[in-house]
Design a protein around this motif. Structure first.
Motif, PDB file in Angstrom:
ATOM      1  N   THR A  12       0.832  -1.194   0.000  1.00 37.51           N
ATOM      2  CA  THR A  12       0.000   0.000   0.000  1.00 37.51           C
ATOM      3  C   THR A  12       0.877   1.259   0.000  1.00 37.51           C
ATOM      4  O   THR A  12       1.823   1.348   0.784  1.00 37.51           O
ATOM      5  N   PRO A  13       0.588   2.234  -0.859  1.00 32.51           N
ATOM      6  CA  PRO A  13       1.274   3.522  -0.721  1.00 32.51           C
ATOM      7  C   PRO A  13       0.983   4.106   0.661  1.00 32.51           C
ATOM      8  O   PRO A  13      -0.177   4.340   1.010  1.00 32.51           O
ATOM      9  N   CYS A  14       2.021   4.297   1.457  1.00 37.38           N
ATOM     10  CA  CYS A  14       1.821   4.658   2.859  1.00 37.38           C
ATOM     11  C   CYS A  14       2.419   6.007   3.231  1.00 37.38           C
ATOM     12  O   CYS A  14       2.129   6.522   4.319  1.00 37.38           O
ATOM     13  N   TRP A  15       3.218   6.577   2.347  1.00 33.20           N
ATOM     14  CA  TRP A  15       3.912   7.819   2.693  1.00 33.20           C
ATOM     15  C   TRP A  15       4.394   8.478   1.407  1.00 33.20           C
ATOM     16  O   TRP A  15       4.564   7.813   0.387  1.00 33.20           O
ATOM     17  N   ALA A  16       4.618   9.770   1.477  1.00 29.56           N
ATOM     18  CA  ALA A  16       5.222  10.497   0.363  1.00 29.56           C
ATOM     19  C   ALA A  16       6.058  11.624   0.937  1.00 29.56           C
ATOM     20  O   ALA A  16       5.701  12.223   1.960  1.00 29.56           O
ATOM     21  N   ASP A  17       7.182  11.906   0.308  1.00 26.25           N
ATOM     22  CA  ASP A  17       7.973  13.066   0.706  1.00 26.25           C
ATOM     23  C   ASP A  17       8.530  13.758  -0.527  1.00 26.25           C
ATOM     24  O   ASP A  17       8.603  13.191  -1.617  1.00 26.25           O
ATOM     25  N   VAL A  18       8.875  15.012  -0.338  1.00 32.70           N
ATOM     26  CA  VAL A  18       9.340  15.839  -1.445  1.00 32.70           C
ATOM     27  C   VAL A  18      10.769  16.284  -1.172  1.00 32.70           C
ATOM     28  O   VAL A  18      11.124  16.642  -0.044  1.00 32.70           O
ATOM     29  N   MET A  19      11.591  16.236  -2.214  1.00 32.99           N
ATOM     30  CA  MET A  19      12.970  16.720  -2.149  1.00 32.99           C
ATOM     31  C   MET A  19      13.074  17.939  -3.058  1.00 32.99           C
ATOM     32  O   MET A  19      12.666  17.883  -4.227  1.00 32.99           O
ATOM     33  N   VAL A  20      13.606  19.030  -2.523  1.00 34.38           N
ATOM     34  CA  VAL A  20      13.684  20.284  -3.266  1.00 34.38           C
ATOM     35  C   VAL A  20      14.983  21.009  -2.944  1.00 34.38           C
ATOM     36  O   VAL A  20      15.649  20.715  -1.951  1.00 34.38           O
ATOM     37  N   ASP A  21      15.327  21.987  -3.785  1.00 36.01           N
ATOM     38  CA  ASP A  21      16.510  22.810  -3.515  1.00 36.01           C
ATOM     39  C   ASP A  21      16.296  23.717  -2.315  1.00 36.01           C
ATOM     40  O   ASP A  21      17.159  23.857  -1.465  1.00 36.01           O
ATOM     41  N   THR A  67      25.666  18.483  -3.760  1.00 28.69           N
ATOM     42  CA  THR A  67      26.827  17.748  -4.279  1.00 28.69           C
ATOM     43  C   THR A  67      26.448  16.447  -4.965  1.00 28.69           C
ATOM     44  O   THR A  67      27.322  15.714  -5.422  1.00 28.69           O
ATOM     45  N   ASP A  68      25.151  16.151  -5.060  1.00 27.69           N
ATOM     46  CA  ASP A  68      24.695  14.911  -5.697  1.00 27.69           C
ATOM     47  C   ASP A  68      23.832  15.253  -6.902  1.00 27.69           C
ATOM     48  O   ASP A  68      22.640  15.525  -6.777  1.00 27.69           O
ATOM     49  N   PRO A  69      24.408  15.238  -8.108  1.00 29.97           N
ATOM     50  CA  PRO A  69      23.650  15.630  -9.302  1.00 29.97           C
ATOM     51  C   PRO A  69      22.547  14.660  -9.673  1.00 29.97           C
ATOM     52  O   PRO A  69      21.693  14.991 -10.489  1.00 29.97           O
ATOM     53  N   SER A  70      22.532  13.466  -9.080  1.00 35.65           N
ATOM     54  CA  SER A  70      21.492  12.491  -9.395  1.00 35.65           C
ATOM     55  C   SER A  70      20.168  12.828  -8.713  1.00 35.65           C
ATOM     56  O   SER A  70      19.110  12.339  -9.120  1.00 35.65           O
ATOM     57  N   GLN A  71      20.214  13.673  -7.697  1.00 33.26           N
ATOM     58  CA  GLN A  71      18.993  14.053  -6.987  1.00 33.26           C
ATOM     59  C   GLN A  71      18.262  15.149  -7.769  1.00 33.26           C
ATOM     60  O   GLN A  71      18.892  16.041  -8.341  1.00 33.26           O
TER      61      GLN A  71
END
Length: 263
Positions: A12-21, A67-71
């Motif tokens: 079940t989808p149980c959580w969500a989070d957002v990554m931003v600059d 420092t992580d260009p993959s994010q």
């Protein structure tokens, strides 16, 4: 107020989070849009911030590493697992990959983040102290999640095999879409094909939907707060939906549930 206190069923989808600059910018945007307040976790949580609705945890936010260009600036949907290590191994055997290998998050749970064979990123969450979203089926909370795929047959086979999804095809000749259940009755997620006419840079992804009281008003508020409406509000069998992006480019959807879907 439907508070969800127990662990979510595996898959079940149980959580969500957002990554931003700009984490403060995200706090301002989502606080204005959904009425969220924010709680800074202890330093050992690495700057992770908990979003609260009426005092209940509903989502997370964190700053992207410079420092992580993959994010990238994006929302991540987490699927519940009873054993993250075992689920990750099953996912690898089915063609999935992992960017973040299974690891403990303090005493609150165990996490892994990866992508399915079609390239859609998602997370796994094994609950301990933190079971996932505490508040459900309310405006400003996670209401639905779906995997939109550039390889629809592969995505269906992956999620059915790894998470035990039972899939019911509800699409038509113009749009392929399946509703996933764990028990043959209650829908928990969706799997769809990205339409051929979609821009080439739209990759496979998981989309998080947040409930709102008024889809049109929320879409307009997204604009007012500096975001973008990518798909105008439209009616579906489950309610009125708009696909939007925050000011930092992270995409999500807002859903005004149809009256019948609340019964």
């Amino acid at each position: 107020m439907p508070v969800h206190e127990e662990s979510f069923a595996a898959g079940t989808p149980c959580w969500a989070d957002v990554m931003v600059d700009d984490l403060q910018g995200a706090r301002d945007f989502y606080g204005g849009l959904f009425g969220w307040t924010f709680e800074d976790l202890p330093p050992e949580a690495g700057g992770y911030v908990m979003a609260l609705k009426d005092g209940h945890a509903v989502a997370g936010a964190m700053a992207r590493s410079s420092t992580d260009p993959s994010q990238v600036n994006a929302w991540t949907v987490y699927l519940a697992s009873d054993d993250v290590d075992e689920t990750a191994e099953q996912a690898r055997s089915a063609g999935g990959v992992f960017f973040l290998e299974p690891m403990d998050v303090l005493q609150v749970g165990r996490i892994a983040v990866g992508a399915d064979p079609a390239g859609a990123a998602y997370g796994l969450w094994q609950a301990r102290e933190h079971t996932g979203a505490d508040l459900v089926d309310e405006p400003g909370t996670l209401a639905w999640a779906e995997s939109m795929s550039r390889d629809y047959p592969t995505s269906k086979a992956f999620y059915a095999g790894v998470f035990g999804y039972e899939l019911q095809e509800i699409g038509d000749a113009a749009f392929s879409y399946s509703v996933a259940t764990l028990d043959g009755e209650r829908p928990v997620a969706g799997i769809g094909a990205i339409p051929a006419q979609a821009p080439a840079d739209v990759r496979s992804h998981w989309m998080a939907y947040f409930a709102v009281a008024d889809c049109a008003a929320s879409a307009e508020q997204v604009r007012t707060l500096g975001g973008t409406v990518l798909q105008q509000p439209s009616d579906t069998r489950y309610g009125r939906v708009a696909v939007v992006a925050g000011p930092q480019g992270e995409t999500f959807a807002v859903l005004q549930r149809a009256a019948a879907s609340r019964d």
